[in-house]
Write a protein that holds these residues in place. Structure first.
Motif, short mmCIF file in Angstrom:
data_model
loop_
_atom_site.label_atom_id
_atom_site.label_comp_id
_atom_site.label_asym_id
_atom_site.label_seq_id
_atom_site.Cartn_x
_atom_site.Cartn_y
_atom_site.Cartn_z
N UNK A 161 0.83 -1.21 0.00
CA UNK A 161 0.00 0.00 0.00
C UNK A 161 0.86 1.26 0.00
N UNK A 162 1.94 1.20 -0.80
CA UNK A 162 2.79 2.37 -0.98
C UNK A 162 3.84 2.58 0.08
N UNK A 163 3.91 1.68 1.08
CA UNK A 163 4.88 1.84 2.16
C UNK A 163 5.84 0.65 2.19
N UNK A 164 7.15 0.91 2.39
CA UNK A 164 8.10 -0.21 2.46
C UNK A 164 7.87 -1.03 3.73
N UNK A 165 7.96 -2.33 3.61
CA UNK A 165 7.84 -3.23 4.75
C UNK A 165 9.20 -3.35 5.42
N UNK A 166 9.20 -3.32 6.74
CA UNK A 166 10.45 -3.37 7.51
C UNK A 166 11.22 -4.64 7.17
N UNK A 167 12.51 -4.47 6.88
CA UNK A 167 13.38 -5.59 6.54
C UNK A 167 14.72 -5.40 7.21
N UNK A 168 15.09 -6.31 8.12
CA UNK A 168 16.34 -6.20 8.88
C UNK A 168 17.28 -7.35 8.49
N UNK A 189 15.02 -10.40 8.38
CA UNK A 189 13.80 -10.52 9.17
C UNK A 189 12.81 -9.51 8.63
N UNK A 190 11.74 -10.00 8.01
CA UNK A 190 10.71 -9.13 7.44
C UNK A 190 9.54 -9.07 8.40
N UNK A 191 9.05 -7.86 8.67
CA UNK A 191 7.95 -7.67 9.63
C UNK A 191 6.82 -6.91 8.95
N UNK A 192 5.67 -7.56 8.84
CA UNK A 192 4.50 -6.96 8.21
C UNK A 192 3.88 -5.90 9.11
#
Length: 251
Positions: free
Chosen positions: A125-132, A153-156
């Motif tokens: 929805x136009x926003x980057x998903x957190x990815x560590x 580590x991807x966090x929705x």
């Protein structure tokens, strides 16, 4: 005891045995149809969460029932009964519209969402998903090819977190146009992002209708390396992954 009595007794025991076997088969059929169905993982698309050679149980009741979740998908029946919508982050067994085999992927996009990949980073929805970034490793596919990977580590947005793997950030589906998930459909992706054929390929998988969901992956109950057939028990020593058996898919 006379011979006639022995014959009657023998026939009675045989009949009782047959009844028990039939009852056991019916119970197993009902369990497989309405409760849990086993599936094997033959490809690398969900590694490292689901490894090649893992065997999982998928709950049929989680999303209700359709012809795809029953033993015979050819039954002329459309729709879903007792349907419950999957949540973002669920690992789902489903039947892609263009395919005849079941797939296992993670629900990334819900109906109405927009999904895009930009330089390997998931956009919702136009926003980057957190990815560590959490480490590196070696990924082995079903043909035995090993490649170095980076683990993240991807966090929705909902807080669901899991490990993904990337070979690079400029592979085939690491930069895409914007996908808009149609009503009543879901966008599925593999955790092994550069070795997964998923909804990013509209021609091969595409948006998955709610009706085409088979079940929710829940448990790993067996795991063996290199896709060794489980019936080859003589190869179990040294090849069974005991640490993966009887574990939750969401651990």
């Amino acid at each position: 005891m006379s011979d006639a009595t022995k014959k009657k007794t023998g026939k009675g025991e045989l009949r009782e045995t047959i009844v028990i076997i039939v009852q056991a088969l019916l119970i197993a059929l009902v369990f497989r149809t309405f409760a849990f169905e086993p599936f094997s993982i033959p490809t690398a698309s969900m590694q490292s969460n689901l490894m090649i050679g893992d065997y999982i149980l998928a709950s049929k009741y989680s999303y209700g029932y359709s012809r795809y979740s029953l033993p015979y998908s050819e039954v002329p029946w459309n729709g879903r009964i007792l349907g419950n919508s999957p949540e973002r982050g669920d690992v789902v067994v489903f039947r892609p519209v263009p395919q005849s085999e079941n797939y296992v992927k993670r629900v990334i996009g819900l109906p109405g969402d927009t999904v895009q990949m930009i330089d390997g980073v998931l956009q919702l929805n136009g926003e980057p998903v957190e990815r560590e970034r959490i480490g590196t490793g070696i990924d082995r596919d079903s043909t035995g090819v090993n490649l170095p990977i980076i683990e993240y580590r991807e966090t929705l947005p909902s807080g669901v977190s899991y490990t993904i793997q990337e070979i690079s950030d400029n592979a085939q589906f690491d930069n895409t146009s914007v996908y808009t998930v149609p009503p009543g459909h879901y966008f599925m992706m593999g955790d092994n992002r550069d070795r997964s054929l998923d909804s990013r390929s509209l021609m091969s998988v595409g948006y998955v209708p709610f009706e085409n969901l088979v079940g929710k992956a829940q448990w790993r109950f067996f795991s063996i390396t290199d896709n060794i057939p489980p019936w080859q028990v003589w190869r179990w020593p040294g090849n069974i992954r005991f640490d993966r058996m009887f574990t939750s898919v969401y651990e």
